[in-house]
Design a protein around this motif. Structure first.
Motif, PDB file in Angstrom:
ATOM      1  N   ASN A 179       9.738  12.124 -13.628  1.00  0.00           N
ATOM      2  CA  ASN A 179       8.677  12.407 -12.097  1.00  0.00           C
ATOM      3  C   ASN A 179       8.462  10.992 -11.687  1.00  0.00           C
ATOM      4  N   ARG A 180       8.677  10.372 -11.006  1.00  0.00           N
ATOM      5  CA  ARG A 180       8.187   9.478 -10.615  1.00  0.00           C
ATOM      6  C   ARG A 180       6.602   8.702 -10.028  1.00  0.00           C
ATOM      7  N   PHE A 181       5.768  10.509  -9.907  1.00  0.00           N
ATOM      8  CA  PHE A 181       4.419  10.242  -9.718  1.00  0.00           C
ATOM      9  C   PHE A 181       3.620  10.053 -10.974  1.00  0.00           C
ATOM     10  N   ILE A 182       4.282  11.216 -12.270  1.00  0.00           N
ATOM     11  CA  ILE A 182       4.214  10.484 -14.107  1.00  0.00           C
ATOM     12  C   ILE A 182       4.322   9.553 -14.316  1.00  0.00           C
ATOM     13  N   GLU A 183       5.347   8.860 -13.713  1.00  0.00           N
ATOM     14  CA  GLU A 183       5.614   7.689 -14.285  1.00  0.00           C
ATOM     15  C   GLU A 183       4.572   6.764 -13.906  1.00  0.00           C
ATOM     16  N   SER A 184       4.446   6.719 -12.584  1.00  0.00           N
ATOM     17  CA  SER A 184       3.589   5.272 -11.287  1.00  0.00           C
ATOM     18  C   SER A 184       2.158   5.966 -12.254  1.00  0.00           C
ATOM     19  N   PHE A 185       1.847   7.017 -13.051  1.00  0.00           N
ATOM     20  CA  PHE A 185       0.545   7.754 -13.786  1.00  0.00           C
ATOM     21  C   PHE A 185       0.248   6.308 -15.092  1.00  0.00           C
ATOM     22  N   GLN A 186       1.530   6.517 -15.684  1.00  0.00           N
ATOM     23  CA  GLN A 186       1.777   5.673 -16.913  1.00  0.00           C
ATOM     24  C   GLN A 186       1.269   4.904 -16.705  1.00  0.00           C
ATOM     25  N   ASP A 187       1.398   3.776 -15.514  1.00  0.00           N
ATOM     26  CA  ASP A 187       1.150   2.264 -15.021  1.00  0.00           C
ATOM     27  C   ASP A 187      -0.535   2.404 -15.426  1.00  0.00           C
ATOM     28  N   VAL A 188      -1.285   3.244 -15.189  1.00  0.00           N
ATOM     29  CA  VAL A 188      -2.744   2.936 -14.884  1.00  0.00           C
ATOM     30  C   VAL A 188      -3.269   3.122 -16.569  1.00  0.00           C
ATOM     31  N   ILE A 189      -2.146   4.119 -17.176  1.00  0.00           N
ATOM     32  CA  ILE A 189      -3.273   4.295 -18.495  1.00  0.00           C
ATOM     33  C   ILE A 189      -2.544   2.534 -19.334  1.00  0.00           C
ATOM     34  N   ALA A 190      -1.085   2.714 -18.937  1.00  0.00           N
ATOM     35  CA  ALA A 190      -0.745   1.475 -20.173  1.00  0.00           C
ATOM     36  C   ALA A 190      -1.914   0.046 -19.380  1.00  0.00           C
ATOM     37  N   PHE A 239      -3.483  -8.530  -4.060  1.00  0.00           N
ATOM     38  CA  PHE A 239      -3.730  -8.083  -5.283  1.00  0.00           C
ATOM     39  C   PHE A 239      -4.428  -6.728  -5.331  1.00  0.00           C
ATOM     40  N   LEU A 240      -5.442  -6.850  -4.603  1.00  0.00           N
ATOM     41  CA  LEU A 240      -6.315  -5.631  -3.982  1.00  0.00           C
ATOM     42  C   LEU A 240      -5.821  -4.519  -3.727  1.00  0.00           C
ATOM     43  N   ASN A 241      -5.050  -5.399  -3.127  1.00  0.00           N
ATOM     44  CA  ASN A 241      -3.766  -3.493  -2.399  1.00  0.00           C
ATOM     45  C   ASN A 241      -3.037  -2.918  -3.496  1.00  0.00           C
ATOM     46  N   ARG A 242      -3.217  -3.815  -4.171  1.00  0.00           N
ATOM     47  CA  ARG A 242      -2.233  -3.110  -5.432  1.00  0.00           C
ATOM     48  C   ARG A 242      -2.704  -2.728  -6.294  1.00  0.00           C
ATOM     49  N   PHE A 243      -4.023  -2.809  -6.282  1.00  0.00           N
ATOM     50  CA  PHE A 243      -4.535  -2.566  -7.279  1.00  0.00           C
ATOM     51  C   PHE A 243      -5.425  -1.575  -7.615  1.00  0.00           C
ATOM     52  N   GLN A 244      -5.856  -1.041  -6.556  1.00  0.00           N
ATOM     53  CA  GLN A 244      -6.246   0.526  -5.654  1.00  0.00           C
ATOM     54  C   GLN A 244      -5.630   1.389  -6.276  1.00  0.00           C
ATOM     55  N   LYS A 245      -4.141   1.305  -6.634  1.00  0.00           N
ATOM     56  CA  LYS A 245      -3.814   2.453  -7.485  1.00  0.00           C
ATOM     57  C   LYS A 245      -4.490   2.751  -8.960  1.00  0.00           C
ATOM     58  N   TYR A 246      -5.040   2.305  -9.203  1.00  0.00           N
ATOM     59  CA  TYR A 246      -6.045   2.269 -10.439  1.00  0.00           C
ATOM     60  C   TYR A 246      -7.115   2.828 -10.549  1.00  0.00           C
ATOM     61  N   GLY A 247      -7.606   3.172  -9.230  1.00  0.00           N
ATOM     62  CA  GLY A 247      -8.995   4.295  -8.730  1.00  0.00           C
ATOM     63  C   GLY A 247      -9.855   3.407  -9.353  1.00  0.00           C
ATOM     64  N   LEU A 248      -9.650   2.300 -10.133  1.00  0.00           N
ATOM     65  CA  LEU A 248     -11.245   1.838 -10.110  1.00  0.00           C
ATOM     66  C   LEU A 248     -11.998   0.618  -8.660  1.00  0.00           C
ATOM     67  N   ARG A 281       0.844  -1.040  -0.302  1.00  0.00           N
ATOM     68  CA  ARG A 281       0.158   0.012   0.118  1.00  0.00           C
ATOM     69  C   ARG A 281       1.052   1.055   0.209  1.00  0.00           C
ATOM     70  N   PHE A 282       1.950   1.174   0.531  1.00  0.00           N
ATOM     71  CA  PHE A 282       2.849   2.366   0.959  1.00  0.00           C
ATOM     72  C   PHE A 282       3.458   2.686  -0.321  1.00  0.00           C
ATOM     73  N   GLN A 283       3.866   1.587  -1.442  1.00  0.00           N
ATOM     74  CA  GLN A 283       4.057   2.269  -2.648  1.00  0.00           C
ATOM     75  C   GLN A 283       3.698   3.458  -3.019  1.00  0.00           C
ATOM     76  N   LYS A 284       2.244   4.069  -3.127  1.00  0.00           N
ATOM     77  CA  LYS A 284       2.116   4.747  -3.817  1.00  0.00           C
ATOM     78  C   LYS A 284       2.763   5.987  -4.081  1.00  0.00           C
ATOM     79  N   TYR A 285       3.285   6.123  -2.157  1.00  0.00           N
ATOM     80  CA  TYR A 285       3.678   7.351  -1.790  1.00  0.00           C
ATOM     81  C   TYR A 285       5.004   7.495  -2.397  1.00  0.00           C
TER      82      TYR A 285
END
Lengths: 294, 294
Positions: free
Chosen positions: B223-234, B126-135, A129-133
């Motif tokens: 920028n790590r936050f932008i890069e991580s957002f690319q994961d969402v898009i992908a 999985f759900l914990n990691r998947f959370q970041k996708y906003g779904l 969960r912390f990864q997102k930070y």
DNA sequence: CATATGTTTCTTATGTATAAAAAACCAGGG
DNA sequence: CCCTGGTTTTTTATACATAAGAAACATATG
């Protein structure tokens, strides 16, 4: 096995409920209590049973009467009301910010679990969960790396923050008078003034107000990704400043001033003013953070 | 217990290595193989042992000779090379996109675990990691809610995407000639032209190229936050389009054209051109996605 | 003595177990 | 019937166990 922190928290809350009622009064129904305490009825019943056992209430057929006021001593201590996963968060932050970890440190799930005295499962879940930070990164089949609470972290954070908050602040210029947001803006201004009036005693309360303020701005046009980014910001300010107390009072006083200026600008509906107030607050916040990092 | 997917993947890769060498040749040292296969030496040794047992290689004292070419049949099937956590991702996406879940559906860890035939721990992780996708969204002590792959999801996603990509694209205008990025830009243009030339046969390869392209643009200023957002898009494009094949070929052809236009604009260093090309590509991508949702 | 292989130890991925909490079900009284 | 409280079932949070994989250590050989 699962800890009974939910029960203990509900028990403490129930004490508060009972204290607002007098002796001999009857408690609401289990369902009503469930709603008030925000837990399941199963837990309510467990709390009621515990209260009965302690002689605080008497359970008659289908009703419960308050027999004596509970004493504060009966409360469960704060630590016992925190789920293990929450405790892990605190422990981890402490470990990280106390400086046990420098950038590039490898994070070892098993070792952390031992250090914190919890099961590896929980540490693992926390790290996921912390990864997102953006402070840690996973490596396939080989744990995690701590990337460090560094200047570049702060800069990247603020680059995004500026995009998001400027976007939101500008939208206030076109927000109709009828929007319920304005009422919340006035309320939060009042909260700022109140805190400012008592700043010497309450300067530690700022962190929470800060988070509320920025979440309000951003809520003008809801976007789940922006909202979730506010969690990152809140985490940074919440924890980082717990470990950097230098000039805390002065810092918070300045920030309150900037917030009030931004509120004025928002209410003016003048985009140029808004832009200016928002940007200068963010700039100053960034400088403060950068300062405290090195 | 842990599955041996790492071993199986390494085994398959080793087959490829052996096939590029001739009979009687000697294999590199364990350490060299370790680097080539990207696994630990422990796993390399296990693979070598398996190869020996099958008579593919002969292990003499301190060297290993290729005795016969492995046949393709000996490869482990793709599914067996995926870690359980990866399989869960696929199963979940399938469950979600096949429409078994409508917005607001409650997600039940235990039930999913049963449905997918895996342990609850894994589903939870999985759900914990998947959370970041906003779904999905977590509810305290009570599972998760699926928020739905809805139009508002797409709109919120694209609002952020536009901010991030416009910011990055604009930076190309001031990028010095000496930057190594330009070489990558030329390379990816070539990749686009290649794909376009063979679009009838290879239109399914676009998804991956798309992701590479957008990651490249964004990498201009990390920028790590932008890069991580690319994961969402992908993720969105990878999975969503697997389930919406309508006009796939035409869609991808149009997108390739837009990418090429954007590449031209970037190389022109003209901010107005860049802005225009970037925005029109994003707009068209958004419309396509919205279309496929309803 | 440096590098490669053999051996041992530690960590991670994943399954299973169980108390606590939530939810579902049920019966009785206004 | 609606609500209330009693009972049963299901799910979640957390611990623990273990095979697979990684890393560390030891030994041998050129």
């Amino acid at each position: 096995m699962r800890t009974d922190t939910t029960f203990k928290r509900a028990f403490n809350d129930m004490i508060d409920i009972i204290r607002t009622s007098g002796l001999g009064e009857e408690l609401p129904s289990e369902n009503a209590l469930r709603a008030q305490l925000g837990v399941s009825r199963t837990t309510v019943r467990k709390v009621l049973a515990a209260m009965s056992a302690r002689g605080i209430i008497i359970s008659e057929a289908h009703r419960r009467i308050i027999r004596e006021q509970p004493r504060q001593i009966e409360r469960y201590p704060k630590e016992e009301t925190l789920a293990i996963s929450e405790q892990v968060e605190t422990s981890f932050m402490e470990w990280m910010l106390r400086g046990d970890a420098c950038p590039g440190t490898e994070i070892n799930e098993a070792e952390l679990a031992r250090k914190f005295g919890v099961a590896t499962t929980i540490v693992r879940e926390f790290l996921n969960r912390f990864q997102k930070y953006g402070l840690i990164e996973r490596r396939q089949n080989a744990g995690w790396v701590f990337k460090g609470f560094t200047a570049s972290f702060a800069l990247e954070l603020f680059e995004i923050r500026e995009m998001f908050e400027m976007r939101s602040a500008r939208l206030f210029a076109t927000l109709p008078d009828s929007s319920p947001i304005w009422k919340q803006v006035r309320a939060i201004r009042a909260a700022h003034l109140e805190l400012l009036a008592d700043i010497d005693a309450r300067f530690q309360d700022f962190s929470e107000l800060d988070s509320r303020f920025h979440r309000l701005i951003v809520a003008v046009a809801p976007n789940r990704f922006i909202e979730s980014f506010q969690d990152v910001i809140a985490m940074v300010f919440h924890y980082h400043y717990q470990w950097n107390k230098r000039d805390e009072r002065a810092r918070n006083e300045v920030a309150i001033g900037e917030h009030l200026a931004l509120i004025d600008a928002l209410e003016s509906r003048n985009v140029a003013l808004i832009d200016h107030a928002c940007r200068s607050h963010l700039t100053s916040a960034r400088e403060t953070l950068l300062h405290s990092i090195v």
